[in-house]
Design a protein around this motif. Structure first.
Motif, PDB file in Angstrom:
ATOM      1  N   UNK A 279       0.828  -1.205   0.000  1.00 41.56           N
ATOM      2  CA  UNK A 279       0.000   0.000   0.000  1.00 41.56           C
ATOM      3  C   UNK A 279       0.862   1.254   0.000  1.00 41.56           C
ATOM      4  N   UNK A 280       1.826   1.327   0.896  1.00 38.92           N
ATOM      5  CA  UNK A 280       2.668   2.510   1.003  1.00 38.92           C
ATOM      6  C   UNK A 280       3.466   2.726  -0.281  1.00 38.92           C
ATOM      7  N   UNK A 281       3.972   1.656  -0.867  1.00 38.81           N
ATOM      8  CA  UNK A 281       4.757   1.768  -2.099  1.00 38.81           C
ATOM      9  C   UNK A 281       3.900   2.268  -3.256  1.00 38.81           C
ATOM     10  N   UNK A 282       2.672   1.771  -3.372  1.00 40.34           N
ATOM     11  CA  UNK A 282       1.785   2.200  -4.457  1.00 40.34           C
ATOM     12  C   UNK A 282       1.475   3.685  -4.335  1.00 40.34           C
ATOM     13  N   UNK A 283       1.203   4.141  -3.117  1.00 42.98           N
ATOM     14  CA  UNK A 283       0.913   5.559  -2.909  1.00 42.98           C
ATOM     15  C   UNK A 283       2.153   6.408  -3.181  1.00 42.98           C
ATOM     16  N   UNK A 284       3.299   5.973  -2.677  1.00 41.27           N
ATOM     17  CA  UNK A 284       4.527   6.758  -2.821  1.00 41.27           C
ATOM     18  C   UNK A 284       4.984   6.863  -4.270  1.00 41.27           C
ATOM     19  N   UNK A 285       4.818   5.781  -5.035  1.00 49.05           N
ATOM     20  CA  UNK A 285       5.345   5.768  -6.390  1.00 49.05           C
ATOM     21  C   UNK A 285       4.275   5.921  -7.462  1.00 49.05           C
ATOM     22  N   UNK A 286       3.023   6.115  -7.061  1.00 49.28           N
ATOM     23  CA  UNK A 286       1.991   6.538  -7.997  1.00 49.28           C
ATOM     24  C   UNK A 286       1.205   5.466  -8.701  1.00 49.28           C
ATOM     25  N   UNK A 287       1.672   4.225  -8.670  1.00 52.30           N
ATOM     26  CA  UNK A 287       0.942   3.156  -9.351  1.00 52.30           C
ATOM     27  C   UNK A 287       1.463   1.797  -8.895  1.00 52.30           C
ATOM     28  N   UNK A 288       0.662   0.755  -9.152  1.00 58.34           N
ATOM     29  CA  UNK A 288       1.089  -0.597  -8.807  1.00 58.34           C
ATOM     30  C   UNK A 288       2.281  -1.032  -9.660  1.00 58.34           C
ATOM     31  N   UNK A 289       2.335  -0.551 -10.900  1.00 56.51           N
ATOM     32  CA  UNK A 289       3.444  -0.902 -11.787  1.00 56.51           C
ATOM     33  C   UNK A 289       4.754  -0.339 -11.248  1.00 56.51           C
ATOM     34  N   UNK A 290       4.734   0.946 -10.872  1.00 57.96           N
ATOM     35  CA  UNK A 290       5.956   1.570 -10.335  1.00 57.96           C
ATOM     36  C   UNK A 290       6.362   0.926  -9.014  1.00 57.96           C
ATOM     37  N   UNK A 291       5.375   0.606  -8.177  1.00 57.19           N
ATOM     38  CA  UNK A 291       5.671  -0.033  -6.900  1.00 57.19           C
ATOM     39  C   UNK A 291       6.306  -1.402  -7.113  1.00 57.19           C
ATOM     40  N   UNK A 292       5.792  -2.141  -8.089  1.00 54.07           N
ATOM     41  CA  UNK A 292       6.341  -3.471  -8.376  1.00 54.07           C
ATOM     42  C   UNK A 292       7.800  -3.383  -8.808  1.00 54.07           C
ATOM     43  N   UNK A 293       8.119  -2.364  -9.619  1.00 55.92           N
ATOM     44  CA  UNK A 293       9.501  -2.187 -10.062  1.00 55.92           C
ATOM     45  C   UNK A 293      10.414  -1.867  -8.884  1.00 55.92           C
ATOM     46  N   UNK A 294       9.940  -1.014  -7.973  1.00 55.52           N
ATOM     47  CA  UNK A 294      10.758  -0.619  -6.828  1.00 55.52           C
ATOM     48  C   UNK A 294      10.968  -1.764  -5.854  1.00 55.52           C
ATOM     49  N   UNK A 295       9.925  -2.570  -5.650  1.00 54.94           N
ATOM     50  CA  UNK A 295       9.996  -3.658  -4.677  1.00 54.94           C
ATOM     51  C   UNK A 295      10.503  -4.953  -5.283  1.00 54.94           C
ATOM     52  N   UNK A 296      10.702  -4.963  -6.615  1.00 62.06           N
ATOM     53  CA  UNK A 296      11.141  -6.167  -7.327  1.00 62.06           C
ATOM     54  C   UNK A 296      10.150  -7.317  -7.119  1.00 62.06           C
ATOM     55  N   UNK A 297       8.877  -6.959  -7.250  1.00 71.72           N
ATOM     56  CA  UNK A 297       7.781  -7.923  -7.127  1.00 71.72           C
ATOM     57  C   UNK A 297       6.880  -7.751  -8.335  1.00 71.72           C
ATOM     58  N   UNK A 298       6.225  -8.814  -8.773  1.00 73.35           N
ATOM     59  CA  UNK A 298       5.357  -8.702  -9.944  1.00 73.35           C
ATOM     60  C   UNK A 298       4.153  -7.810  -9.649  1.00 73.35           C
ATOM     61  N   UNK A 299       3.693  -7.129 -10.675  1.00 71.44           N
ATOM     62  CA  UNK A 299       2.534  -6.244 -10.516  1.00 71.44           C
ATOM     63  C   UNK A 299       1.269  -7.000 -10.091  1.00 71.44           C
ATOM     64  N   UNK A 300       0.997  -8.201 -10.625  1.00 68.43           N
ATOM     65  CA  UNK A 300      -0.173  -8.945 -10.137  1.00 68.43           C
ATOM     66  C   UNK A 300      -0.090  -9.259  -8.640  1.00 68.43           C
ATOM     67  N   UNK A 301       1.113  -9.502  -8.118  1.00 67.37           N
ATOM     68  CA  UNK A 301       1.258  -9.767  -6.679  1.00 67.37           C
ATOM     69  C   UNK A 301       0.898  -8.533  -5.867  1.00 67.37           C
ATOM     70  N   UNK A 302       1.305  -7.360  -6.353  1.00 73.43           N
ATOM     71  CA  UNK A 302       0.948  -6.108  -5.679  1.00 73.43           C
ATOM     72  C   UNK A 302      -0.571  -5.941  -5.663  1.00 73.43           C
ATOM     73  N   UNK A 303      -1.194  -6.122  -6.820  1.00 78.83           N
ATOM     74  CA  UNK A 303      -2.640  -5.944  -6.927  1.00 78.83           C
ATOM     75  C   UNK A 303      -3.394  -6.941  -6.051  1.00 78.83           C
ATOM     76  N   UNK A 304      -2.922  -8.187  -6.037  1.00 77.05           N
ATOM     77  CA  UNK A 304      -3.570  -9.204  -5.202  1.00 77.05           C
ATOM     78  C   UNK A 304      -3.420  -8.867  -3.721  1.00 77.05           C
TER      79      UNK A 304
END
Length: 294
Positions: free
Chosen positions: A10-35
């Motif tokens: 949640x914090x990563x998505x808000x800080x970086x503006x989208x689930x895609x950007x958060x996934x890149x920063x956390x080195x996790x797939x975007x579907x995992x973030x969304x799930x």
């Protein structure tokens, strides 16, 4: 049960503006973030994000989501502190987070951190780089202890370090290079203009352009500082940038009638140790040739 990992999502998505950007920063797939976000909302029994608008609109927190986001930051901070105490780090080393404006020269930042470690070996400085708006947001959320960025003269807990002008930047073979150190504000419209997305041309500067009837011949907008300077380097394009950011192989031209400058300094939270501020200030002045309040 709420999972810490989902709070990080949640914090990563808000800080970086989208689930895609958060996934890149956390080195996790975007579907995992969304799930993970979906599981968090199911656990809470309500929506964290307002999804009523167009699909391509940036995610925005609901009012309840904003409150939960602030709580999530506190929880994650407490978890990090508990881990540090368990590992015994807290008795040996203080950890503070420094927010740095992304339009400060990279070499200056690296030298600053090295000098600070020599001045205060008992404090660990974690670095968060971002735009002025993002840094202000992090600071207001108390995620940053100290900020090295634009500061106002009336802001509490601040120290002005230097002022620097916004200058025109041209290639060495540009008609204005080598012939004069000044150009008129009206001359800015004579050549294709490269707009840096982080340009420091504030409302006062735009008002001065409008008052002089100057309409910039905008050729490109870019978020990349290096691309903006490379386009200037290879053509007669022109851009505006803080003096300290201009590469040494490009020419600096002062713009008469514009006279815009930025004020760079330190700003810190109320509980920040003053000896840390003193050590950081000394490191900055030691490694910055433009650190003058002219």
């Amino acid at each position: 049960m709420i999972k810490i990992q989902h709070l990080r999502f949640l914090v990563a998505v808000v800080d970086y503006g989208s689930a895609i950007n958060a996934a890149e920063r956390l080195h996790i797939s975007q579907p995992s973030i969304s799930a993970g976000l979906k599981a968090l909302e199911d656990e809470l029994g309500g929506a964290l994000f307002d999804r009523s608008g167009p699909a391509n609109r940036p995610l925005r927190l609901t009012p309840k989501g904003q409150g939960f986001y602030r709580r999530a930051i506190d929880i994650l901070g407490q978890c990090e502190l508990a881990q540090a105490e368990f590992l015994g780090d807290s008795s040996h080393e203080k950890k503070l987070v420094l927010g740095v404006l992304d339009t400060l020269p990279q070499d200056f930042i690296i030298n600053l951190l090295e000098a600070f470690q020599l001045n205060d070996s008992n404090t660990r400085l974690d670095l968060w780089e971002g735009s002025n708006d993002r840094i202000e947001s992090w600071f207001s959320q108390k995620r940053l202890n100290i900020v090295l960025s634009n500061v106002g003269s009336l802001t509490p807990n601040t120290q002005l370090l230097w002022r620097e002008p916004l200058v025109a930047v041209v290639a060495p073979d540009h008609p204005y290079a080598g012939t004069t150190n000044f150009m008129s504000i009206r001359d800015l419209s004579k050549y294709p203009f490269i707009h840096r997305s982080s340009c420091e041309l504030d409302s006062l500067g735009r008002a001065r352009l409008k008052a002089e009837g100057v309409k910039l011949n905008l050729q490109m907008r870019t978020e990349s500082e290096s691309l903006a300077f490379e386009l200037v380097r290879r053509s007669h394009n022109i851009t505006l940038a803080p003096k300290s950011l201009v590469p040494s192989d490009l020419s600096i031209i002062n713009v008469s009638g514009l006279e815009i400058e930025r004020s760079i300094g330190l700003k810190w939270q109320e509980n920040t140790p003053l000896q840390v501020i003193s050590a950081l200030s000394a490191a900055i002045k030691q490694n910055n040739s433009i650190c003058q309040t002219g």
